[in-house]
Design a protein around this motif. Structure first.
Motif, PDB file in Angstrom:
ATOM      1  N   PRO A 188       0.853  -1.195   0.000  1.00 48.77           N
ATOM      2  CA  PRO A 188       0.000   0.000   0.000  1.00 48.77           C
ATOM      3  C   PRO A 188       0.886   1.242   0.000  1.00 48.77           C
ATOM      4  O   PRO A 188       1.845   1.335   0.764  1.00 48.77           O
ATOM      5  CB  PRO A 188      -0.799  -0.116   1.301  1.00 48.77           C
ATOM      6  N   MET A 189       0.567   2.194  -0.876  1.00 51.90           N
ATOM      7  CA  MET A 189       1.435   3.363  -1.021  1.00 51.90           C
ATOM      8  C   MET A 189       1.347   4.337   0.146  1.00 51.90           C
ATOM      9  O   MET A 189       2.147   5.261   0.234  1.00 51.90           O
ATOM     10  CB  MET A 189       1.133   4.072  -2.340  1.00 51.90           C
ATOM     11  N   ASP A 190       0.401   4.120   1.064  1.00 54.72           N
ATOM     12  CA  ASP A 190       0.360   4.959   2.264  1.00 54.72           C
ATOM     13  C   ASP A 190       1.099   4.304   3.432  1.00 54.72           C
ATOM     14  O   ASP A 190       0.991   4.747   4.570  1.00 54.72           O
ATOM     15  CB  ASP A 190      -1.083   5.284   2.657  1.00 54.72           C
ATOM     16  N   SER A 191       1.889   3.264   3.147  1.00 61.54           N
ATOM     17  CA  SER A 191       2.668   2.604   4.196  1.00 61.54           C
ATOM     18  C   SER A 191       3.721   3.556   4.758  1.00 61.54           C
ATOM     19  O   SER A 191       4.290   4.369   4.021  1.00 61.54           O
ATOM     20  CB  SER A 191       3.373   1.358   3.633  1.00 61.54           C
ATOM     21  N   PRO A 192       3.993   3.468   6.056  1.00 61.56           N
ATOM     22  CA  PRO A 192       5.031   4.328   6.652  1.00 61.56           C
ATOM     23  C   PRO A 192       6.379   4.118   5.976  1.00 61.56           C
ATOM     24  O   PRO A 192       6.743   2.995   5.620  1.00 61.56           O
ATOM     25  CB  PRO A 192       5.076   3.856   8.109  1.00 61.56           C
ATOM     26  N   GLY A 193       7.094   5.215   5.776  1.00 65.85           N
ATOM     27  CA  GLY A 193       8.451   5.143   5.261  1.00 65.85           C
ATOM     28  C   GLY A 193       8.584   5.302   3.767  1.00 65.85           C
ATOM     29  O   GLY A 193       9.704   5.342   3.255  1.00 65.85           O
ATOM     30  N   ILE A 194       7.465   5.408   3.052  1.00 67.21           N
ATOM     31  CA  ILE A 194       7.553   5.593   1.600  1.00 67.21           C
ATOM     32  C   ILE A 194       7.654   7.078   1.287  1.00 67.21           C
ATOM     33  O   ILE A 194       6.854   7.882   1.760  1.00 67.21           O
ATOM     34  CB  ILE A 194       6.319   4.996   0.883  1.00 67.21           C
ATOM     35  N   GLU A 195       8.654   7.430   0.504  1.00 68.25           N
ATOM     36  CA  GLU A 195       8.806   8.805   0.013  1.00 68.25           C
ATOM     37  C   GLU A 195       8.721   8.776  -1.501  1.00 68.25           C
ATOM     38  O   GLU A 195       9.446   8.016  -2.143  1.00 68.25           O
ATOM     39  CB  GLU A 195      10.151   9.386   0.445  1.00 68.25           C
ATOM     40  N   VAL A 196       7.824   9.562  -2.052  1.00 74.80           N
ATOM     41  CA  VAL A 196       7.647   9.623  -3.507  1.00 74.80           C
ATOM     42  C   VAL A 196       8.122  10.985  -4.006  1.00 74.80           C
ATOM     43  O   VAL A 196       7.669  12.014  -3.498  1.00 74.80           O
ATOM     44  CB  VAL A 196       6.175   9.405  -3.909  1.00 74.80           C
ATOM     45  N   ARG A 197       9.032  10.965  -4.959  1.00 70.39           N
ATOM     46  CA  ARG A 197       9.495  12.198  -5.605  1.00 70.39           C
ATOM     47  C   ARG A 197       9.171  12.084  -7.081  1.00 70.39           C
ATOM     48  O   ARG A 197       9.836  11.349  -7.816  1.00 70.39           O
ATOM     49  CB  ARG A 197      10.998  12.385  -5.379  1.00 70.39           C
ATOM     50  N   ALA A 198       8.151  12.790  -7.505  1.00 67.85           N
ATOM     51  CA  ALA A 198       7.684  12.680  -8.888  1.00 67.85           C
ATOM     52  C   ALA A 198       8.710  13.251  -9.863  1.00 67.85           C
ATOM     53  O   ALA A 198       9.371  14.252  -9.572  1.00 67.85           O
ATOM     54  CB  ALA A 198       6.352  13.418  -9.057  1.00 67.85           C
ATOM     55  N   ILE A 199       8.859  12.591 -10.989  1.00 69.73           N
ATOM     56  CA  ILE A 199       9.700  13.081 -12.095  1.00 69.73           C
ATOM     57  C   ILE A 199       8.765  13.672 -13.132  1.00 69.73           C
ATOM     58  O   ILE A 199       7.959  12.966 -13.725  1.00 69.73           O
ATOM     59  CB  ILE A 199      10.531  11.950 -12.710  1.00 69.73           C
ATOM     60  N   THR A 200       8.843  14.976 -13.338  1.00 66.50           N
ATOM     61  CA  THR A 200       7.966  15.652 -14.295  1.00 66.50           C
ATOM     62  C   THR A 200       8.585  15.569 -15.680  1.00 66.50           C
ATOM     63  O   THR A 200       9.717  15.962 -15.895  1.00 66.50           O
ATOM     64  CB  THR A 200       7.737  17.118 -13.893  1.00 66.50           C
ATOM     65  N   ASP A 201       7.811  15.050 -16.630  1.00 60.94           N
ATOM     66  CA  ASP A 201       8.284  14.924 -18.008  1.00 60.94           C
ATOM     67  C   ASP A 201       7.375  15.798 -18.885  1.00 60.94           C
ATOM     68  O   ASP A 201       6.203  15.474 -19.054  1.00 60.94           O
ATOM     69  CB  ASP A 201       8.216  13.452 -18.442  1.00 60.94           C
TER      70      ASP A 201
END
Length: 201
Positions: A188-201
């Motif tokens: 699940p993407m709301d799990s603790p410890g996940i950091e998302v840094r989007a790459i804008t194209d």
């Protein structure tokens, strides 16, 4: 050999063309819409039409329809540029994988969200140091009681910033050849410890 569509397939094609055109009129046209055309609303509309899980077995909530019908619908949606990305990975890959290899509990918990167009999935495969060479991946998962502790980084994870779940490919063993120690874990993407840094194209 006759490659022509039959009467019912032609009718489905015509219906899909109308649905696709209407979606483009409301949500805009997108090139490579399976990866660039994002609309959760349209995913729900496709679900209402029974166009998510079309070929899945009926016992898992799917339509039990022949693959040619999914192809007919997909061709019309993609060629028109209709925004199908919110459901595409889940419909095409994650649902069939869960049906084939998942547990009963996973199928019970995860398939309904895909079929309704509510759940968006991403695939955690490529890594900064390995690209898409799975034998070279280093993201690890270590069992800790009834949980997995995962450590690593992924890149080019399309929809990682908006997904509800990640189909994460990681290393659970270093014994034997590199490709033998690889496992797939639903995260699940709301799990603790996940950091998302989007790459804008």
């Amino acid at each position: 050999m006759d490659f022509a569509l039959d009467h019912d397939q032609l009718a489905l094609q015509a219906r899909a063309r109308v649905v696709a055109g209407d979606a483009v009129a409301r949500y805009g046209r997108h090139n490579d819409s399976w990866i660039n055309g994002w609309s959760k609303e349209f995913a729900r509309e496709l679900a209402a039409l029974g166009w998510i899980g079309m070929t899945w077995p009926t016992e898992y909530g799917g339509g039990g329809r022949p693959p040619i019908e999914r192809l007919v619908v997909a061709e019309e949606l993609i060629s028109a540029g209709a925004p199908i990305a919110a459901m595409w990975f889940a419909d095409r890959q994650m649902g069939p994988t869960l049906i084939a290899y998942g547990s009963d509990a996973q199928r019970h918990d995860l398939l309904p969200g895909i079929l309704s167009g509510e759940a968006t999935w991403c695939i955690g495969m490529s890594e900064p140091g390995a690209g898409s060479d799975l034998a070279g991946l280093t993201t690890s998962a270590r069992a800790d009681g009834d949980e997995w502790v995962i450590d690593g980084q992924k890149i080019w994870t399309s929809f990682g910033e908006v997904a509800d779940y990640c189909y994460l490919i990681c290393r659970t063993s270093t014994d034997g050849p590199p490709h033998r120690g690889i496992s797939e874990i639903v995260v699940p993407m709301d799990s603790p410890g996940i950091e998302v840094r989007a790459i804008t194209d």
